[in-house]
Design a protein around this motif. Structure first.
Motif, PDB file in Angstrom:
ATOM      1  N   ILE A   1     107.174  43.942   3.293  1.00 32.10           N
ATOM      2  CA  ILE A   1     105.886  43.273   2.465  1.00 32.10           C
ATOM      3  C   ILE A   1     105.206  44.219   2.421  1.00 32.10           C
ATOM      4  CG2 ILE A   1     106.737  41.191   1.653  1.00 32.10           C
ATOM      5  CD1 ILE A   1     105.217  40.050   3.729  1.00 32.10           C
ATOM      6  N   ILE A   2     104.251  45.457   3.978  1.00 26.36           N
ATOM      7  CA  ILE A   2     102.621  45.520   4.265  1.00 26.36           C
ATOM      8  C   ILE A   2     103.684  47.346   4.053  1.00 26.36           C
ATOM      9  CG2 ILE A   2     101.983  45.910   6.309  1.00 26.36           C
ATOM     10  CD1 ILE A   2     104.036  43.500   7.791  1.00 26.36           C
ATOM     11  N   ARG A   3     102.355  47.401   2.447  1.00 32.79           N
ATOM     12  CA  ARG A   3     102.740  48.414   2.132  1.00 32.79           C
ATOM     13  C   ARG A   3     102.538  49.553   2.916  1.00 32.79           C
ATOM     14  NH1 ARG A   3     100.193  50.717  -3.389  1.00 32.79           N
ATOM     15  NH2 ARG A   3      99.686  52.317  -2.936  1.00 32.79           N
ATOM     16  N   GLU A   4     101.412  49.158   3.873  1.00 28.53           N
ATOM     17  CA  GLU A   4     101.312  50.521   4.725  1.00 28.53           C
ATOM     18  C   GLU A   4     102.618  50.623   5.960  1.00 28.53           C
ATOM     19  OE1 GLU A   4      98.861  47.374   4.337  1.00 28.53           O
ATOM     20  OE2 GLU A   4      97.464  48.126   3.204  1.00 28.53           O
ATOM     21  N   GLN A   5     103.277  50.015   5.685  1.00 30.59           N
ATOM     22  CA  GLN A   5     104.732  50.177   6.528  1.00 30.59           C
ATOM     23  C   GLN A   5     105.474  50.928   5.815  1.00 30.59           C
ATOM     24  OE1 GLN A   5     107.053  46.805   6.927  1.00 30.59           O
ATOM     25  NE2 GLN A   5     107.690  47.622   9.708  1.00 30.59           N
ATOM     26  N   ALA A   6     105.364  50.221   4.781  1.00 30.96           N
ATOM     27  CA  ALA A   6     106.280  52.036   3.653  1.00 30.96           C
ATOM     28  C   ALA A   6     105.261  53.195   3.690  1.00 30.96           C
ATOM     29  CB  ALA A   6     106.279  50.752   2.683  1.00 30.96           C
ATOM     30  N   GLU A   7     104.417  53.209   3.124  1.00 30.15           N
ATOM     31  CA  GLU A   7     103.501  54.989   3.514  1.00 30.15           C
ATOM     32  C   GLU A   7     103.812  54.882   4.748  1.00 30.15           C
ATOM     33  OE1 GLU A   7     100.062  53.019   3.199  1.00 30.15           O
ATOM     34  OE2 GLU A   7     100.294  53.130   0.557  1.00 30.15           O
ATOM     35  N   ARG A   8     104.817  54.577   5.877  1.00 35.43           N
ATOM     36  CA  ARG A   8     104.597  55.121   7.193  1.00 35.43           C
ATOM     37  C   ARG A   8     106.118  55.816   7.054  1.00 35.43           C
ATOM     38  NH1 ARG A   8     101.555  51.123   9.440  1.00 35.43           N
ATOM     39  NH2 ARG A   8     103.201  49.931  10.372  1.00 35.43           N
ATOM     40  N   TRP A   9     107.112  55.142   7.066  1.00 30.61           N
ATOM     41  CA  TRP A   9     108.591  55.247   6.670  1.00 30.61           C
ATOM     42  C   TRP A   9     108.491  56.426   5.663  1.00 30.61           C
ATOM     43  CZ3 TRP A   9     110.319  49.704   4.997  1.00 30.61           C
ATOM     44  CH2 TRP A   9     110.907  48.762   6.132  1.00 30.61           C
ATOM     45  N   ALA A  10     107.917  56.524   4.512  1.00 25.48           N
ATOM     46  CA  ALA A  10     107.452  57.354   3.898  1.00 25.48           C
ATOM     47  C   ALA A  10     107.161  58.691   4.686  1.00 25.48           C
ATOM     48  CB  ALA A  10     106.737  57.337   2.297  1.00 25.48           C
ATOM     49  N   ARG A  11     106.277  58.808   5.475  1.00 26.87           N
ATOM     50  CA  ARG A  11     105.868  59.949   5.931  1.00 26.87           C
ATOM     51  C   ARG A  11     106.625  60.314   7.217  1.00 26.87           C
ATOM     52  NH1 ARG A  11     100.906  57.310   5.355  1.00 26.87           N
ATOM     53  NH2 ARG A  11     100.985  56.073   7.300  1.00 26.87           N
ATOM     54  N   ARG A  12     107.697  60.021   7.738  1.00 23.70           N
ATOM     55  CA  ARG A  12     108.798  60.200   8.047  1.00 23.70           C
ATOM     56  C   ARG A  12     109.609  61.109   8.319  1.00 23.70           C
ATOM     57  NH1 ARG A  12     112.880  55.487   9.249  1.00 23.70           N
ATOM     58  NH2 ARG A  12     112.920  56.266   6.678  1.00 23.70           N
ATOM     59  N   TYR A  13     109.497  61.527   7.086  1.00 25.06           N
ATOM     60  CA  TYR A  13     110.673  62.957   5.869  1.00 25.06           C
ATOM     61  C   TYR A  13     109.944  63.878   6.244  1.00 25.06           C
ATOM     62  CZ  TYR A  13     113.709  58.011   5.099  1.00 25.06           C
ATOM     63  OH  TYR A  13     114.281  57.578   5.116  1.00 25.06           O
ATOM     64  N   ASP A  14     110.191  65.013   6.398  1.00 23.70           N
ATOM     65  CA  ASP A  14     109.982  66.415   6.311  1.00 23.70           C
ATOM     66  C   ASP A  14     110.613  67.129   4.526  1.00 23.70           C
ATOM     67  OD1 ASP A  14     108.644  68.780   6.801  1.00 23.70           O
ATOM     68  OD2 ASP A  14     110.358  70.188   7.690  1.00 23.70           O
TER      69      ASP A  14
END
Length: 65
Positions: free
Chosen positions: A36-49
């Motif tokens: 439910i935390i938008r910022e956490q999901a944004e961090r997850w997305a940035r994990r990928y090259d």
């Protein structure tokens, strides 16, 4: 509980999530991980090259029973 927005960060858009996706080696077993935390999901997305990182948002509507 009602309705809430949940987020999933990934390298691709998820138009039809399937709960059966996932790996057994994850902390909570196979599944489709959301927060439910938008910022956490944004961090997850940035994990990928990847050429692009995608924030998927879904409206979760709990149905009684």
């Amino acid at each position: 509980m009602g309705k809430m927005t949940v987020y999933h960060g990934n390298y691709t858009a998820v138009t039809h999530p399937k709960v059966i996706k996932g790996r057994n080696t994850k902390d909570f077993g196979p599944g489709f991980y959301c927060t439910i935390i938008r910022e956490q999901a944004e961090r997850w997305a940035r994990r990928y090259d990847a050429p692009q990182n995608i924030l998927n948002a879904f409206l979760y509507n709990e149905i009684e029973g």
